[in-house]
Design an enzyme around this catalytic site. Sequence first.
Site, PDB file in Angstrom:
ATOM      1  N   PHE A  12      45.872  43.383  46.195  1.00  0.00           N
ATOM      2  CA  PHE A  12      46.486  42.404  45.289  1.00  0.00           C
ATOM      3  C   PHE A  12      46.187  42.735  43.828  1.00  0.00           C
ATOM      4  O   PHE A  12      47.101  42.971  43.024  1.00  0.00           O
ATOM      5  CB  PHE A  12      45.982  41.008  45.668  1.00  0.00           C
ATOM      6  CG  PHE A  12      46.178  39.947  44.625  1.00  0.00           C
ATOM      7  CD1 PHE A  12      47.424  39.725  44.061  1.00  0.00           C
ATOM      8  CD2 PHE A  12      45.113  39.161  44.211  1.00  0.00           C
ATOM      9  CE1 PHE A  12      47.607  38.735  43.102  1.00  0.00           C
ATOM     10  CE2 PHE A  12      45.279  38.173  43.261  1.00  0.00           C
ATOM     11  CZ  PHE A  12      46.523  37.966  42.700  1.00  0.00           C
ATOM     12  N   GLY A  37      50.196  49.989  54.916  1.00  0.00           N
ATOM     13  CA  GLY A  37      51.326  50.561  54.207  1.00  0.00           C
ATOM     14  C   GLY A  37      51.143  50.532  52.702  1.00  0.00           C
ATOM     15  O   GLY A  37      50.037  50.357  52.191  1.00  0.00           O
ATOM     16  N   TYR A 143      28.425  38.233  50.758  1.00  0.00           N
ATOM     17  CA  TYR A 143      29.425  38.787  49.842  1.00  0.00           C
ATOM     18  C   TYR A 143      28.929  38.713  48.398  1.00  0.00           C
ATOM     19  O   TYR A 143      28.965  39.698  47.656  1.00  0.00           O
ATOM     20  CB  TYR A 143      30.732  38.022  49.997  1.00  0.00           C
ATOM     21  CG  TYR A 143      31.781  38.325  48.956  1.00  0.00           C
ATOM     22  CD1 TYR A 143      32.581  39.455  49.061  1.00  0.00           C
ATOM     23  CD2 TYR A 143      31.987  37.469  47.876  1.00  0.00           C
ATOM     24  CE1 TYR A 143      33.556  39.732  48.111  1.00  0.00           C
ATOM     25  CE2 TYR A 143      32.953  37.733  46.928  1.00  0.00           C
ATOM     26  CZ  TYR A 143      33.729  38.861  47.040  1.00  0.00           C
ATOM     27  OH  TYR A 143      34.687  39.128  46.094  1.00  0.00           O
ATOM     28  N   LYS A 147      27.845  41.764  45.768  1.00  0.00           N
ATOM     29  CA  LYS A 147      28.464  41.940  44.457  1.00  0.00           C
ATOM     30  C   LYS A 147      27.400  42.083  43.363  1.00  0.00           C
ATOM     31  O   LYS A 147      27.473  42.980  42.509  1.00  0.00           O
ATOM     32  CB  LYS A 147      29.379  40.752  44.141  1.00  0.00           C
ATOM     33  CG  LYS A 147      30.711  40.757  44.874  1.00  0.00           C
ATOM     34  CD  LYS A 147      31.619  41.855  44.365  1.00  0.00           C
ATOM     35  CE  LYS A 147      33.020  41.763  44.942  1.00  0.00           C
ATOM     36  NZ  LYS A 147      33.892  42.857  44.463  1.00  0.00           N
ATOM     37  N   ASN A 172      38.949  33.198  39.944  1.00  0.00           N
ATOM     38  CA  ASN A 172      39.811  33.186  41.134  1.00  0.00           C
ATOM     39  C   ASN A 172      41.208  33.629  40.735  1.00  0.00           C
ATOM     40  O   ASN A 172      42.073  32.797  40.445  1.00  0.00           O
ATOM     41  CB  ASN A 172      39.851  31.786  41.761  1.00  0.00           C
ATOM     42  CG  ASN A 172      38.522  31.366  42.357  1.00  0.00           C
ATOM     43  OD1 ASN A 172      38.224  31.663  43.511  1.00  0.00           O
ATOM     44  ND2 ASN A 172      37.707  30.687  41.555  1.00  0.00           N
ATOM     45  N   VAL A 186      43.490  30.134  47.651  1.00  0.00           N
ATOM     46  CA  VAL A 186      44.064  28.867  48.108  1.00  0.00           C
ATOM     47  C   VAL A 186      45.460  28.621  47.559  1.00  0.00           C
ATOM     48  O   VAL A 186      46.286  27.976  48.219  1.00  0.00           O
ATOM     49  CB  VAL A 186      43.147  27.661  47.763  1.00  0.00           C
ATOM     50  CG1 VAL A 186      41.819  27.770  48.470  1.00  0.00           C
ATOM     51  CG2 VAL A 186      42.971  27.514  46.256  1.00  0.00           C
ATOM     52  N   ILE A 187      45.764  29.135  46.381  1.00  0.00           N
ATOM     53  CA  ILE A 187      47.059  28.808  45.787  1.00  0.00           C
ATOM     54  C   ILE A 187      48.223  29.394  46.592  1.00  0.00           C
ATOM     55  O   ILE A 187      49.116  28.648  47.015  1.00  0.00           O
ATOM     56  CB  ILE A 187      47.093  29.221  44.300  1.00  0.00           C
ATOM     57  CG1 ILE A 187      46.181  28.278  43.495  1.00  0.00           C
ATOM     58  CG2 ILE A 187      48.529  29.192  43.751  1.00  0.00           C
ATOM     59  CD1 ILE A 187      46.041  28.616  42.027  1.00  0.00           C
ATOM     60  N   ILE A 202      42.220  21.382  53.566  1.00  0.00           N
ATOM     61  CA  ILE A 202      41.181  21.358  52.539  1.00  0.00           C
ATOM     62  C   ILE A 202      39.839  21.101  53.197  1.00  0.00           C
ATOM     63  O   ILE A 202      39.667  20.112  53.922  1.00  0.00           O
ATOM     64  CB  ILE A 202      41.473  20.266  51.489  1.00  0.00           C
ATOM     65  CG1 ILE A 202      42.713  20.643  50.680  1.00  0.00           C
ATOM     66  CG2 ILE A 202      40.276  20.059  50.569  1.00  0.00           C
ATOM     67  CD1 ILE A 202      43.118  19.597  49.659  1.00  0.00           C
ATOM     68  N   ARG A 210      37.259  24.747  40.750  1.00  0.00           N
ATOM     69  CA  ARG A 210      37.218  26.188  40.532  1.00  0.00           C
ATOM     70  C   ARG A 210      37.983  26.546  39.258  1.00  0.00           C
ATOM     71  O   ARG A 210      38.826  25.789  38.782  1.00  0.00           O
ATOM     72  CB  ARG A 210      37.847  26.950  41.712  1.00  0.00           C
ATOM     73  CG  ARG A 210      37.142  26.756  43.039  1.00  0.00           C
ATOM     74  CD  ARG A 210      35.805  27.460  43.092  1.00  0.00           C
ATOM     75  NE  ARG A 210      35.169  27.341  44.388  1.00  0.00           N
ATOM     76  CZ  ARG A 210      34.368  26.347  44.756  1.00  0.00           C
ATOM     77  NH1 ARG A 210      34.134  25.354  43.904  1.00  0.00           N
ATOM     78  NH2 ARG A 210      33.805  26.333  45.939  1.00  0.00           N
TER      79      ARG A 210
END
Length: 309
Positions: A12, A37, A143, A147, A172, A186-187, A202, A210
């Site tokens: 993304f 791909g 995670y 980081k 985010n 989430v969006i 939710i 956030r």
Amino acid sequence: MAKCIIFGGNGFIGSHLAEKLLRQGYEVKIFGSFRNGTSNLSDCINDVEIIKGDYLNSHDVSSALKDVDILFHYISNTNNATKPLNPVFEIETNIIGSVRLLQAALDNYVEKIIYPSSGGTIYGETNGKPVSEDEPKNPVSPYAISKFTIERYLEYFHRNYGMKYSVIRYSNPFGERQNPHGNQGVIPVFLNKILHGESPVIFGDGTAVRDYIYIDDAIDATLAVLESKTKETIFNVGSGDGYSLNQLINIMSEITGRNISPVYTDDSGNNISKIVLDISRISNATGWTPKVSIHDGILKTWNWLKKDY
């Protein structure tokens, strides 16, 4: 212009980054397994060099880094929504893989590394005010711990070998090409459910806050850091504003024109109640500020979903 390679450039964020680098005149290589791909690269596939390889294979990695000036390390095998039941996997893939990548970059004389950290997770729980880069770090998930650990290894390679680097602590990011069927983001996930007449789910009561940033703003910030002469190495990149999940639902209802009845369920644990980033450092160092409002960013994402899904 400099020669760039994006590890994870089919993802993304990475695919948007590739397009912007090309528009700025950079040469771009993209390294990855490409198991899903190259659809995210459809608009620039003829202008980039595709290098298929295994991120955990030292020979593949070293070969890919030949004659590269700038490395964007955007490859990861987990995300913050990954179940925190296997920290060993996190260590063996993301931490060990990243340290090997840094060593390979050093051996191949890569000039600079750009690394996307997690402004949404490494600070832990906050007192509600925007957090600066110098705030104490309290990563609570494997995670987030990985980081922050990779950040520290970047500093180690810089201090001991002079390797140049920048850390981008994204809040985010959201927008076109983010997986609407995934377990993160989430969006687009909420909008996709709304598009198909389903109820968004939710965790908790919807009051978790956030900091969300539209993908174009996130990429512009990344390029601003890349091209800046600042001596700072770590930057928060977000909108500087916080929105609760309930507020997002209200905005989505206005944009889509639909009555939305989310399903509330028990909090899945390890979720931070509020995190908003202080973005004054990057603004002062580069002049960058976000341009796309949360409303307009959600509208752009909704229009993309209606067209492609």
